[in-house]
Motif scaffolding. Structure first.
Motif, mmCIF file in Angstrom:
data_model
loop_
_atom_site.group_PDB
_atom_site.id
_atom_site.type_symbol
_atom_site.label_atom_id
_atom_site.label_comp_id
_atom_site.label_asym_id
_atom_site.label_seq_id
_atom_site.Cartn_x
_atom_site.Cartn_y
_atom_site.Cartn_z
ATOM 1 N N ILE B 169 0.837 -1.199 0.000
ATOM 2 C CA ILE B 169 0.000 0.000 0.000
ATOM 3 C C ILE B 169 0.880 1.261 0.000
ATOM 4 O O ILE B 169 0.633 2.207 -0.757
ATOM 5 N N ALA B 170 1.932 1.246 0.808
ATOM 6 C CA ALA B 170 2.854 2.386 0.838
ATOM 7 C C ALA B 170 3.431 2.626 -0.552
ATOM 8 O O ALA B 170 3.544 3.764 -1.018
ATOM 9 N N LEU B 171 3.761 1.540 -1.235
ATOM 10 C CA LEU B 171 4.312 1.618 -2.580
ATOM 11 C C LEU B 171 3.286 2.230 -3.543
ATOM 12 O O LEU B 171 3.620 3.076 -4.381
ATOM 13 N N ALA B 172 2.035 1.814 -3.375
ATOM 14 C CA ALA B 172 0.991 2.287 -4.280
ATOM 15 C C ALA B 172 0.679 3.767 -4.076
ATOM 16 O O ALA B 172 0.348 4.469 -5.030
ATOM 17 N N ILE B 173 0.789 4.246 -2.845
ATOM 18 C CA ILE B 173 0.413 5.644 -2.603
ATOM 19 C C ILE B 173 1.624 6.574 -2.560
ATOM 20 O O ILE B 173 1.482 7.769 -2.330
ATOM 21 N N ALA B 174 2.818 6.022 -2.824
ATOM 22 C CA ALA B 174 4.053 6.796 -2.672
ATOM 23 C C ALA B 174 4.059 8.062 -3.517
ATOM 24 O O ALA B 174 4.622 9.076 -3.136
ATOM 25 N N CYS B 175 3.449 8.020 -4.700
ATOM 26 C CA CYS B 175 3.467 9.187 -5.584
ATOM 27 C C CYS B 175 2.152 9.946 -5.545
ATOM 28 O O CYS B 175 1.820 10.659 -6.496
#
Lengths: 318, 328
Positions: B169-175
């Motif tokens: 999830i962190a990866l998905a919302i990073a940008c």
């Protein structure tokens, strides 16, 4: 009232050696099951519910404890006797994609146990196989189909037919509907219910799905890290859960109703490791009510009639 | 008159996707259209093989071709059709403006790299930041999803399932995406962990005001998370509406059947009412209404004509000739 007990488990333990220590998969479980009833065993992944199911019918050897099935301790009987008793104890696994032999047709799969038992002639085997297929609702058209040609629901029906081939008394159902879609899941649950009535089966129903156990079982054991932390008749558990873990578990289930007021207990942290567990309550690290007293080993206490809970702070929690 | 203030972020028009293998053609998505407003969460609900994931992959342009072929349709995102864009243009959007959370956190992460580095990499691709700045942002992202920043250098196998899904999830919302597609984000998790992750997703959505498409088979999660719901059967939307429409007044026989087939955790049912029959083989879909062989209300004409998706009350759509009469 005399209870007709089919299987009684006392002090059952199953430890596994791992490189990082001893894994206490099942750690002192007492359980007694009445004939013809369904006992649900619920808990999250890694709590030892599947190991308990397998150890109960001696599929994996127990580390400690006794298992009395129909009056005989199956941890002590010889191989020949065990084989005989095995016919009466069957297991249905979760994933019908891996529990069926991909090179056997539906018919061959169901017929095999009848052949191996060497008790029936050719004609009788054929008759019984056809009867079993009818019993679980498998169409004769698919008798020559291989597992990969069939959907999950049909595959699970084949698994069930095979498990019932030798007329078992006790069936361990290990997440039998978890891999199935909702519409198919209901079909299989109804089938299991009908079979129980017709064949007077006793089920041990292992699942993580609380709504499924509520539907099928009369009695529930809640497991956490190898121990049964609460057990009581099904309806009582849902009306009055006592153990903090059970409360959190029940409140965490998403309910398909947009008007349900929800008081969710969100637990901190994750399940601690079952490898070399610390003494004291296993739920200590995540429990919202943890206190000093919880560092001592806990035992099951009868909090109200026929409702057992492993928590020393029940009174304080209220 | 109602004031039209809604801003459409994504609009899918008549999307059809087929998979071909050898001689067989599998129609996975058959004319799906829907809109997503800014800030809204839309649930796509359906069973295995209904085409939910194919829709998601089409939006992100990550359908494997072959075997998949987009036969028709448009995916209009902020006014431009994603399906018409070049791969180069899509790359600027994928992972930046639109990102996806996959079902299985075990396979969504690269086992060879520390989790923090994977997030930093994603940020560096899309943002004009130095490595140090990107790293700082990655640490912030981990902390946002409840993972201590010190665990930046750890590898995926050192995390539990729930923690891994947080990393995903962190990866998905990073940008800071505008649109998040979550494909069964909690199916692989235990209920108590699922509760944690769902709560975190709700908070993040509020904080970042992201729009979301939530793919799931669990009506309980839909009740908790979604503003609007589309029920998908055999590659078609059979019913669509806001949460009140779907949960309080479902009209399509399949939607009703789904609710009746569910064992309830609040009540002991005497007997479940399964939907009879099997989900249709997508390589050999029935003629007419795709649900008619299993439908208790089917009439002979249901086998002849594919019913259209009609609006029966404002915002409540259904694809059934029987319920259309009720709506009049």
């Amino acid at each position: 009232m005399i209870m007709d007990t089919i299987i009684e488990v006392k002090g059952l333990k199953k430890y596994f050696k791992t490189p990082s220590g001893i894994c206490h998969a099942v750690d002192g479980v007492d359980l007694s099951i009445e004939r013809g009833k369904t006992v649900g065993i619920v808990g999250e992944s890694g709590c030892g519910k599947s190991t308990l199911g397998r150890t109960m019918i001696h599929l994996t050897e127990s580390t400690e404890g006794s298992i009395v099935f129909n009056g005989e301790d199956i941890t002590r009987v010889g191989k020949a006797k065990l084989k005989e008793l095995r016919e009466k104890m069957q297991i249905i696994f979760q994933d019908p994609f891996s529990s069926l032999n991909p090179r056997m047709t539906a018919y061959e799969t169901i017929e095999e146990p009848l052949r191996i038992s060497k008790r029936f002639g050719k004609k009788e085997i054929a008759e019984r196989t056809v009867a079993l297929m009818r019993l679980v609702g498998i169409d004769k058209r698919i008798e020559n189909s291989y597992p990969h040609e069939l959907d999950g629901g049909r595959r699970q029906r084949i698994v069930i037919a095979r498990a019932l081939a030798l007329k078992p008394e006790l069936v361990i159902c290990d997440e039998p509907v978890s891999a199935l879609d909702v519409s198919i899941q209901a079909q299989i649950l109804n089938l299991l219910q009908d079979l129980q009535e017709n064949m007077k089966l006793t089920y041990v129903f292992i699942t993580h799905d609380m709504s499924v156990v509520r539907y099928l079982s009369q009695y529930i054991c809640v497991m956490y890290l190898g121990q049964v932390v609460e057990h009581c008749p099904t309806e009582r558990l849902f009306e009055n859960p006592l153990h903090p873990y059970t409360k959190a578990l029940l409140s965490a289930i998403p309910v398909p109703d947009i008007h349900m007021p929800r008081k969710r207990v969100v637990l901190k942290g994750e399940v601690t490791s079952p490898i070399n567990p610390k003494p004291g309550c296993r739920f200590f690290a995540r429990c919202p009510h943890a206190a000093e007293a919880c560092r001592r080993n806990q035992g099951l206490v009868e909090a109200e009639k026929d409702h057992f809970v492993m928590c020393s702070r029940l009174k304080e929690i209220g | 008159m109602e004031k039209e203030t809604k801003q459409i972020l994504l609009k899918i028009n008549d999307l059809a996707v087929q998979y071909t293998s050898g001689d067989s053609v599998v129609s996975a998505v058959n004319g799906v259209s829907f809109e997503l407003e800014k800030g809204e969460t839309l649930g796509l609900v359906g069973e295995t093989g209904a085409g939910k994931t194919t829709i998601a992959k089409t939006i992100l342009r990550i359908l494997p071709d072959p075997p998949a072929k987009i036969r028709s349709g448009q995916v209009i995102y902020n006014g431009t059709d994603l399906l018409e864009m070049s791969e180069k243009e899509v790359r600027k959007i994928r992972g930046k403006k639109i990102s996806m959370i996959f079902q299985d956190p075990m396979t969504a992460l690269n086992p060879m790299f520390p989790v923090g580095k994977q997030i930093t990499e994603a940020i560096k691709i899309h943002e004009p930041l130095t490595t140090a700045q990107a790293k700082e942002r990655a640490v912030q992202m981990l902390e946002l999803v409840g993972i201590p920043g010190e665990r930046y250098g750890e590898y995926p196998h050192q995390f539990s399932g729930g923690m891994k899904q947080r990393v995903v999830i962190a990866l998905a919302i990073a940008c800071n995406p505008e649109l998040l597609i979550a494909d069964e984000p909690t199916t692989a998790l235990d209920v108590t962990i699922q509760a944690q992750v769902l709560e975190m997703m709700t908070q993040l959505k509020e904080k970042l005001s992201t729009s979301m498409i939530l793919i799931t088979h669990d009506l309980g999660i839909v009740a908790e998370m979604c503003d609007r719901v589309a029920i998908i059967y055999a590659g078609e939307i059979v019913e669509m509406g806001n949460r009140e429409h779907i949960f309080d007044e479902p009209v399509h026989p399949y939607t009703k059947g789904l609710f009746e087939a569910l064992p309830s955790v609040n009540m002991k049912a005497k007997r479940l009412k399964p939907i009879e029959g099997l989900t249709p083989d997508p390589a050999n879909l029935p003629k007419g209404c795709k649900f008619h062989p299993r439908c208790p209300y089917a009439t002979p004409q249901c086998a002849d004509r594919i019913p259209e998706l009609k609006e029966i009350t404002k915002g409540h759509w259904t694809r059934c000739s029987a319920s259309r009469k009720e709506g009049v």
